[in-house]
Design a protein around this motif. Structure first.
Motif, PDB file in Angstrom:
ATOM      1  N   HIS A 111       0.756  -1.402  -0.164  1.00  0.00           N
ATOM      2  CA  HIS A 111       0.020  -0.106  -0.084  1.00  0.00           C
ATOM      3  C   HIS A 111       0.895   1.272   0.005  1.00  0.00           C
ATOM      4  CE1 HIS A 111      -2.776   3.008   1.549  1.00  0.00           C
ATOM      5  NE2 HIS A 111      -3.795   2.195   0.968  1.00  0.00           N
TER       6      HIS A 111
ATOM      7  N   GLY B 260       0.337   4.162   1.081  1.00  0.00           N
ATOM      8  CA  GLY B 260       0.226   5.074   2.381  1.00  0.00           C
ATOM      9  C   GLY B 260      -0.335   6.185   2.091  1.00  0.00           C
TER      10      GLY B 260
ATOM     11  N   GLU C 191      -2.192   5.872   5.074  1.00  0.00           N
ATOM     12  CA  GLU C 191      -2.796   5.085   5.810  1.00  0.00           C
ATOM     13  C   GLU C 191      -3.818   4.575   5.070  1.00  0.00           C
ATOM     14  OE1 GLU C 191      -4.424   7.737   8.688  1.00  0.00           O
ATOM     15  OE2 GLU C 191      -6.023   8.475   7.371  1.00  0.00           O
ATOM     16  N   LEU C 192      -4.320   3.478   5.491  1.00  0.00           N
ATOM     17  CA  LEU C 192      -5.333   2.761   4.659  1.00  0.00           C
ATOM     18  C   LEU C 192      -6.433   2.211   5.350  1.00  0.00           C
ATOM     19  CD1 LEU C 192      -4.480  -1.295   3.983  1.00  0.00           C
ATOM     20  CD2 LEU C 192      -3.445   0.037   5.869  1.00  0.00           C
TER      21      LEU C 192
ATOM     22  N   ARG D  14      -8.748   3.476  10.288  1.00  0.00           N
ATOM     23  CA  ARG D  14      -7.507   3.844   9.564  1.00  0.00           C
ATOM     24  C   ARG D  14      -6.345   3.376  10.107  1.00  0.00           C
ATOM     25  NH1 ARG D  14      -9.549   5.489   4.970  1.00  0.00           N
ATOM     26  NH2 ARG D  14      -7.543   6.641   4.822  1.00  0.00           N
TER      27      ARG D  14
ATOM     28  N   ALA E 104      -1.855   2.214   9.846  1.00  0.00           N
ATOM     29  CA  ALA E 104      -0.974   2.556   9.098  1.00  0.00           C
ATOM     30  C   ALA E 104       0.482   2.004  10.014  1.00  0.00           C
ATOM     31  CB  ALA E 104      -0.654   4.202   9.155  1.00  0.00           C
TER      32      ALA E 104
ATOM     33  N   TYR F 234      -9.631   1.486  -5.093  1.00  0.00           N
ATOM     34  CA  TYR F 234      -9.823   2.811  -5.114  1.00  0.00           C
ATOM     35  C   TYR F 234     -10.377   3.452  -6.620  1.00  0.00           C
ATOM     36  CZ  TYR F 234      -6.708   3.081  -0.992  1.00  0.00           C
ATOM     37  OH  TYR F 234      -6.468   3.056   0.095  1.00  0.00           O
TER      38      TYR F 234
ATOM     39  N   GLU G 258      -9.461  10.166   2.096  1.00  0.00           N
ATOM     40  CA  GLU G 258      -8.779   9.279   0.973  1.00  0.00           C
ATOM     41  C   GLU G 258      -7.604   9.931   0.369  1.00  0.00           C
ATOM     42  OE1 GLU G 258      -8.103   6.253   1.711  1.00  0.00           O
ATOM     43  OE2 GLU G 258     -10.013   5.329   2.448  1.00  0.00           O
TER      44      GLU G 258
ATOM     45  N   VAL H 224      -3.937   9.375   0.106  1.00  0.00           N
ATOM     46  CA  VAL H 224      -3.849   8.154  -0.461  1.00  0.00           C
ATOM     47  C   VAL H 224      -4.157   7.802  -2.066  1.00  0.00           C
ATOM     48  CG1 VAL H 224      -4.558   5.520  -0.139  1.00  0.00           C
ATOM     49  CG2 VAL H 224      -4.604   7.210   1.852  1.00  0.00           C
TER      50      VAL H 224
ATOM     51  N   SER I 219      -1.217   9.165  -4.089  1.00  0.00           N
ATOM     52  CA  SER I 219      -0.181   8.035  -3.839  1.00  0.00           C
ATOM     53  C   SER I 219      -0.552   6.824  -4.889  1.00  0.00           C
ATOM     54  CB  SER I 219       0.078   7.498  -2.512  1.00  0.00           C
ATOM     55  OG  SER I 219       0.560   8.584  -1.673  1.00  0.00           O
ATOM     56  N   ALA I 220      -1.837   6.762  -4.654  1.00  0.00           N
ATOM     57  CA  ALA I 220      -2.259   5.531  -5.486  1.00  0.00           C
ATOM     58  C   ALA I 220      -2.044   5.807  -6.926  1.00  0.00           C
ATOM     59  CB  ALA I 220      -3.894   5.116  -5.231  1.00  0.00           C
TER      60      ALA I 220
END
Length: 966
Positions: free
Chosen positions: A567, A569, A571-572, A608, A610, A643, A688, A691, A694-695
């Motif tokens: 992941h 990050g 956090e997820l 959440r 991390a 996502y 989100e 995230v 970053s995704a």
């Protein structure tokens, strides 16, 4: 008409399901169905439907929902929604609602004259259940009702099982009991029913094994033993008690309690048989001896942990007097976080509190080289340290524990239990005296110790930047750090605030004083060698310490921990973790809890998760060693599908009139987040966003180009309305690269157009024009008139911002022609508004007003709140310049309400600016400045490029106001 809530919320008429509407509407219906024929106030309904997230105008929205429900319910004369007693009433026969039929059948079953009738009634009641109550709905009230109903179902199942067992029909129960026991492993009544069923089926060993499993589970998770009823049943099964095979009609075996733990008779043994008096009081008296002083040396340097030290010093109930109640503190956190350091540092600062001694024991709960210390061994060691003669120590472990509590009673003693494995290892070592204090360190959370013994939890986080810097400075000296400030920042960043890592760095510098800090920082900066740089060649290194916790995980939790490293990050969420694992959300939650209990994961906020960079590096190493590349790529694909598909659904809720993307189905194992309305969509994007950005990079890194260009597209509405244009530009650049690699001309055209939009927001006109020209060319090549129209509209906005109004109106008109010819109504409405707006900017306000009012009618007909808000702003502007200031203010205020609901910062800024101008025009300079300041606050929050312009406007107004007052 029939209503069902024991599953998804459904309405049936004449055997056919009726579509009630979206989730929020079904939630209103559910809130009324639970209390039929009773008035429920609007406030209570709003609370049930929205809780603390009620939107502005929630009562109006509620009235709209109730009107829509009345239309749905109009098919049945006997069902209606009315007003009575200050509230809304759903009038109906409760028997047409499954939950009320369920409760009525349970009441009849429990008052039935014979068991056969009762079993039948229980079965009919349970057959009404189709799954999780209110499935698909999620509010605080729904959650509470769901829990209540589940408890009623469980009790009904258990009561029915007792009756069936009473009649000797145990074989038909076995498979169901096994499944339910797996779901509720701590339910002692259920365990007793399964044990009795297994025993009567000739499976005595399995029945005893069932007891051992729940006994271990209760000890591990709750720090307790099975209750007397279950222990009695265990004793009966061990001794093959004939009463367990009593005839079905025998009174001793026929009541519900007879099949569960309560029916198993009195215990043969108990504390009275094994207590400390067995050895005699004189034998237990310790000889005069020096008070034990077992604490290891304290840390030479200590920093931070101010809050935890203060809490320990305050003691129970916030008092510093250790005699007011037994203080138990659990110091928790991952390996290397400094739990033992904190305990010893505090202990040595307060030795005067404990004149009768300090006991210390490393329980070795996570030591891979030795078994955890058993409570029996620990207590024997404590008794020896307290001076109890060996001849006075009883052989029975329970008697030893009682003796230990007797010896320390009334004494001021500190007990430090270091590195505890679980609650079961600790509880026998707890003194009973309020004069004692117990400090426990563990990588487990020891939650049940908090619940059952009132322990004070003190979880430790990573050091802050300042705390870590202070620790390094204490070891290396301020001059050494000042000489290489950039290297020091690198060391701090790569050690991630983990005290053990910082300690290893200082040890390496101490043993190699000539090594430049920059060299060590570079070594730590390389992701592939970071853990090697924190390896001292001895047992105490970061990798080894992490491994001690990792070894405690089940295989499924260990796999999840490894996959979490994929992941991006920071956090997820639970659904994201479930997608990585390819596991349903219900199955991944206990795995996340297991990893979190091992302190290999933190839950920063509810739901959440991390972990810090060093744990990520360790998890990556493990994944590369244990998980094939194909498995890792599959996990990343599921994560990106999570996502992409959730973001697409959320974007559709933010802007329903935006043309959707055509997405392929998510791969099997993908779990989507539940996003059912505009508010949830906005909240999801806000939560989100880091995230998601970053995704996008993760998709590009893995060359998953389908995701790399489509995911940025789903972010556009939220990023634009939030004024987050740098993220808008960055993600679209990644999307353009991906679309080019795919040779996807539609994707390229979209990203060029969106880049043009974002860059024009930032005032980067040349780049914006270049991308918009590219978009026009590509849309012409692929013959996409709607894409061309959107691009012309983007160009007209860019030109309008630069006050090139004749050119802007030309492109707005061209966009309108293209939208109309394509039959694209929402695009047509926006283009009509654009044409009217630029007429107003050219000074033709009357024509602008007429045109924009036509656009407003189109938007309202479509239900486009975004379009309605922007058009109201245009109409307000025209009214302002026509001298209709009251109408202008009214339009602006309507627009602001809509923008607030939409979360549109950009529209809010624009309209607040115009509203301030209107106040100024009528001579209310104070109101104008106040309104512009509101706009300024939003602009500063999003780093708006025009922030200086409104600051200057406010400054000029202040100057004029001051000049006027002079």
């Amino acid at each position: 008409m029939e209503f069902r809530v024991l599953g998804s919320v459904e309405t049936w008429v004449d055997g056919s399901a009726v579509d009630v509407g979206p989730a929020r509407l079904r939630c209103v219906l559910a809130a009324l169905l639970i209390e039929p024929n009773q008035p429920i106030t609007a406030d209570r309904l709003v609370e049930r439907v929205w809780a603390d997230r009620a939107p502005q105008g929630a009562r109006n929205t509620l009235r709209t929902y109730l009107t829509r429900l009345r239309r749905v319910l109009a098919a049945a004369d006997e069902v209606r929604i009315g007003r009575r007693g200050g509230g809304y009433v759903l009038t109906l026969d409760p028997a047409v609602v499954d939950v009320h039929r369920f409760r009525q059948l349970l009441a009849e079953a429990r008052t039935a004259d014979d068991d056969s009738t009762a079993v039948n009634l229980f079965g009919r009641a349970l057959a009404l259940w189709r799954g999780e109550p209110f499935a698909g709905l999620d509010t605080d009230w729904i959650s509470a009702m769901r829990t209540e109903l589940e408890a009623e179902r469980i009790e009904a199942e258990s009561d029915r099982t007792d009756l069936v067992l009473r009649h000797g029909r145990h074989r038909e129960l076995l498979s169901g009991l096994v499944a339910r026991t797996a779901e509720r492993p701590l339910d002692e009544r259920l365990a007793g029913q399964l044990m009795l069923t297994l025993y009567r089926s000739g499976r005595q060993a399995d029945a005893l094994d069932t007891y051992q499993r729940i006994r271990s589970r209760l000890a591990d998770e709750l720090g307790t033993d099975p209750g007397p009823p279950l222990r009695r049943l265990h004793h009966q099964i061990l001794n093959t008690d004939p009463a367990l095979h009593a005839a079905a009609t025998g009174p001793a075996a026929t009541g519900p309690a007879a099949t569960g733990p309560a029916a198993t008779g009195p215990a043969a043994t108990g504390p009275a048989a094994t207590g400390p008096t067995a050895t005699g009081p004189e034998a237990t008296r310790p000889a005069a001896t020096t008070p034990p002083r077992q604490l290891p040396a304290p840390p030479r340097l200590f920093t931070g942990r101010t809050r935890q030290l203060r809490a320990l010093t305050a003691g129970p109930a916030g008092t510093a007097d250790p005699g007011t109640g037994l203080m138990i503190a659990t110091i928790g956190g991952p390996g290397g976080i400094g739990k033992t350091w904190l305990a010893l540092h505090w202990a040595y600062r307060h030795l005067d509190r404990f004149p009768d001694g300090q006991l210390y024991l490393n329980l070795r709960g996570f030591d891979p080289r030795a078994r955890p210390v058993s409570p029996e061994v620990a207590i024997r060691g404590f008794l020896d340290a307290l001076g109890v003669a060996s001849t006075g120590i009883p052989a029975d472990p329970d008697a030893q524990a009682a003796l230990y509590r007797t010896v320390v009673a009334g004494k001021r003693i500190l007990v430090v239990l270091d590195n505890a494995a679980d609650t079961g290892q600790v509880i026998p070592l707890l003194p009973g005296s309020p004069t004692c204090t117990v400090l426990i360190t563990s990588r487990s959370t020891l939650t049940s110790l908090v619940t059952t013994h009132g322990a004070q939890p003190l979880p430790l986080d990573m050091f802050s930047h300042d705390e870590a810097h202070e620790l390094l400075s204490g070891h290396l000296g301020g001059e050494r750090l000042a000489a290489e400030p950039r290297a020091v920042e690198g060391l701090l960043r790569h050690c991630a605030g983990l005290p053990l890592a910082l300690g290893i760095v200082t040890a390496r510098v101490a043993t190699h004083p000539d090594i430049p800090l920059a060299e060590l920082a570079d070594e730590l900066g390389d992701h592939s060698t970071r853990l090697d740089a924190l390896d001292t060649g001895e047992d105490l290194n970061v990798r080894a310490v992490f491994s001690w916790s990792y070894r405690t995980l089940s295989s499924a939790a260990a796999r999840l921990f490894r996959l979490l490293s994929l992941h991006p990050g920071p956090e997820l969420s639970g659904p994201a973790a479930a997608s990585l694992a390819g596991t349903p959300i219900g199955a991944v939650r206990p795995l996340l809890a297991e990893v979190r209990r091992a302190h290999l994961l933190t839950e920063n906020r509810p739901g959440r998760y991390a972990f810090h960079d060093l744990l990520r590096a360790y998890a990556i190493e493990l994944a590369d060693r244990h998980d094939p590349e194909a498995d890792q790529r599959g996990a990343v694909h599921r994560l990106l599908d999570h996502y992409l598909h959730t973001a697409h659904a959320a974007d559709r809720l933010l802007e329903p009139h935006r043309d959707p993307l055509a997405l392929t189905d998510a791969v099997p194992g993908t779990v989507l987040a539940r996003v059912t309305d505009h508010r949830q969509a906005l909240d999801w994007f806000q939560t989100e966003l880091p995230v998601l950005v970053s995704a996008v990079g993760l998709a590009a890194q893995h060359r998953m180009d389908e995701h790399a260009w489509r995911l940025p597209w789903t972010l556009v509405t939220f990023l634009d309305r939030s004024g987050l244009w740098p993220d808008y530009v960055a993600t679209q650049r990644t999307a353009l690269d991906a679309a080019r690699r795919r040779r996807d001309r539609d994707g390229q055209a979209r990203t060029h157009r969106l880049l043009g939009n974002a860059l024009s927001r930032l005032g980067r006109d040349d780049e914006a024009r270049a991308h918009l020209r590219e978009a026009l060319g590509l849309y012409a090549e692929i013959d996409d008139p709607i894409g061309l129209a959107r691009t012309h509209r983007a160009i007209c906005w860019l030109l309008g911002q630069r006050e090139r109004y004749p050119e802007a109106i030309h492109h707005a008109t061209r966009a309108l022609e293209l939208f109309k010819s394509a039959g694209h109504r929402s695009g047509e409405a926006r283009a009509v508004n654009a044409v009217g707006w630029y007429h107003s900017l050219l000074g033709d306000h009357a024509r602008a007003l007429e045109t924009c009012e036509h656009a407003l009618a189109l938007h309202r007909d479509l239900g486009s709140k975004d379009g309605e808000a922007s058009t109201l702003d245009s109409i307000g502007y025209a009214h302002h310049h026509l001298g209709n200031h009251v109408q202008a203010e009214d339009c602006y205020r309507q627009a602001l309400v809509l923008y607030e609901e939409l979360g549109d910062c950009n529209g809010t800024i624009e309209t607040l600016g115009h509203l301030g101008d209107t106040y100024l025009a009528v001579g209310d300079r104070v109101a104008a400045i106040r309104t512009w300041r509101q706009a300024l606050a939003v602009m500063e929050e999003v780093d708006h490029p025009d922030v200086d312009r409104i600051r200057a406007r406010i400054a000029r107004s202040h100057e004029r106001e001051a000049a006027g007052s002079n």
